[in-house]
Design an enzyme around this catalytic site. Structure first.
Site, short mmCIF file in Angstrom:
data_model
loop_
_atom_site.label_atom_id
_atom_site.label_comp_id
_atom_site.label_asym_id
_atom_site.label_seq_id
_atom_site.Cartn_x
_atom_site.Cartn_y
_atom_site.Cartn_z
N HIS A 184 0.84 -1.23 -0.14
CA HIS A 184 0.02 -0.03 0.06
C HIS A 184 0.79 1.18 0.01
CE1 HIS A 184 -3.38 -2.53 1.42
NE2 HIS A 184 -2.52 -3.16 2.11
N SER A 187 13.10 22.62 -16.29
CA SER A 187 11.86 23.23 -16.53
C SER A 187 12.42 24.64 -17.05
CB SER A 187 11.46 23.22 -15.18
OG SER A 187 10.57 24.64 -15.19
N LYS A 195 14.57 22.22 -11.15
CA LYS A 195 14.06 20.70 -11.49
C LYS A 195 14.72 19.83 -12.38
CE LYS A 195 9.73 20.65 -11.61
NZ LYS A 195 9.05 19.53 -10.82
N GLU A 225 8.13 8.76 -17.47
CA GLU A 225 6.61 9.24 -17.67
C GLU A 225 6.28 8.87 -19.00
OE1 GLU A 225 6.66 13.16 -14.67
OE2 GLU A 225 7.57 13.31 -16.71
#
Ligand code: ARG
Length: 461
Positions: A162, A284, A290, A297
């Site tokens: 979990h 970024s 960043k 992704e």
């Protein structure tokens, strides 16, 4: 208004209809040029063996046809072979080219076949080569994961359920779990490979031909295991075969999507368990700090797209009546796209995993005393307390739990496949056996093509 028409090798058609029915075949079929030439070479060899008087092709004719086909393959590699709108597809483009060069001989090559069995055999040859390449790429990624596992085999890592801290575990267990998932997927790819490894050639339009063709011979010449037996099924299996291959690839994509998700999570500054190679992260345009895991992704998103390709393909065929239907052409795009996405994801993931770093301090910092709660309960069990009593005792004394050494906790987990006994060697042996299988299949196929074309393959010299 009079409609504009276009003359093609197989009739005159309205221009707009031609463009609509051809669809993306003019570009997609560029991927099938080699397969079409190889299939045609086998067909020509077989035509010369048909006991007809006069012979359909002489041995000398076959040599000429095959040398013409090899020339086309070479020009395809140089990107100079063109499929025009007028050709509609690779099959007629190759027939046109052969006819321009060899006259009547080019016109004879389509004896006893249809574009239906031609495209079916092309896609099986294409699928076969792609499957061998994908299996090789899956194994390369599994190997990179096992290397990372071996390099960090006893490095503690909190095991989670979990997403909550659960039990002591190790980086070795985490990495080799992902490797084993890929080794399992290889079994599905190998099953798809064997499903695909049969020749539909000679089924013609789906009902055979009134000539003594030898389907066993073409199957053998092409390095297939056997022909698809029933000619109608050989035709109906188009699309089904692609769906089977894409469904195996979907499992590969599910495996690497989950690997991506783990890596996105564990490389977050809040975890910091792993560092992704710097050159794999993007910045970024506004936030200077960043380090974004875009590669991971995109792999996660592309897995959804490959699953979509598998679904589209299965969905196109599920309601088709028996025999060829033009709907089948629409399975070509998801088939090729699904394969190419799977391959690019596998290649980039192997590079990324090769540059992955594990951060000992961050990994150890995850170990709060609560992670050892089960270990403590089992210590009480060792002293004779029934498990449920021990469980309740620890549950009501969680605040009092003392820290434990993660290394010592791992050392107690020695049963098969446990974090203290990951057994990477066992997985390495499985990997080796699969690699051998792929190498052997590749050799068998290349040998068959070399014998058929009389040139070195895949080199083509
Ligand atoms: N481009 C077609 C396809 O991919 C080739 C077969 C055409 N056959 C036909 N009967 N129209 O399906």
């Amino acid at each position: 208004m009079k409609s504009k028409t276009q003359k093609t090798m197989v009739g005159t058609i309205n221009k707009q209809v031609l463009a609509f029915t051809t669809g993306r075949d003019v570009e997609l079929d560029l991927n099938l040029i080699e397969a079409d030439c190889i299939g045609s070479a086998a067909h020509a060899r077989m035509l010369a063996k048909i006991p007809a008087k006069p012979r359909i092709l002489s041995e000398q004719d076959v040599r000429k046809v095959i040398s013409g086909l090899v020339k086309i393959m070479k020009s395809a590699r140089k990107k100079t072979f063109k499929i025009t709108a007028q050709d509609q597809d690779v099959h007629l483009a190759i027939e046109r080219t052969l006819t321009n060069k060899l006259g009547n001989l080019g016109k004879k090559i389509h004896t006893a076949r249809s574009r239906n069995d031609q495209v079916a055999v092309d896609l099986r040859l294409y699928g076969k080569e792609q499957l061998m390449a994908v299996m090789g790429e899956v194994l390369a990624l599994a190997e990179a994961l096992l290397k990372f596992a071996a390099g960090n085999s006893s490095l503690p890592m909190v095991g989670r359920t979990h997403l909550q801290p659960a039990m002591p575990s190790s980086v070795g267990l985490w990495a080799s779990a992902h490797a084993e998932s890929l080794l399992d997927d290889i079994k599905l790819l190998a099953a798809a490979y064997s499903f695909n490894n049969r020749s539909p050639l000679g089924s013609a339009a789906g009902y055979g031909v009134p000539l003594k063709i030898d389907r066993n011979l073409t199957s053998k010449l092409l390095g297939f295991e056997s022909p698809v037996h029933n000619v109608l099924y050989a035709s109906n299996a188009r699309g089904k075969c692609e769906a089977v291959i894409l469904s195996a690839m979907s499992q590969v994509m599910i495996s690497i999507s989950r690997l991506s998700e783990d890596l996105i999570l564990y490389s977050m500054p809040e975890f910091g368990y792993f560092s992704l190679p710097k050159e794999f992260c993007t910045g970024s345009s506004i936030m200077p700090q960043k380090n974004n895991p875009d590669v991971l992704e995109l792999v996660r998103a592309k897995s959804a797209r490959v699953l979509g390709c598998a679904f589209t393909t299965a969905n196109v065929v599920k309601g088709l009546p028996g025999g060829y239907n033009r709907d089948l052409q629409e399975t070509k795009e998801p088939f090729m796209e699904g394969i190419s996405m799977t391959r690019s994801c596998l290649q980039i993931m192997a590079l990324l995993v090769g540059g992955l770093k594990a951060n000992r301090n961050a990994l150890l910092a995850g170990f709060t005393p609560a992670v050892f709660a089960t270990d403590r309960a089992l210590e009480l069990v060792a002293g004779g307390m029934p498990f449920r009593e021990a469980y309740n005792y620890i549950k009501t004394h969680l605040d009092e739990l003392a820290q434990m050494s993660p290394v010592k906790a791992l050392a107690k987990r020695t049963h098969l496949g446990a974090p203290g006994n990951v057994g990477i060697g066992r997985l390495k042996n499985m990997l080796k056996a699969e690699k051998k299988f792929v190498r052997k299949e590749q050799e068998k196929y290349y040998d068959a093509v070399m014998r058929l074309l009389g040139v070195k393959y895949p080199k083509l010299v």
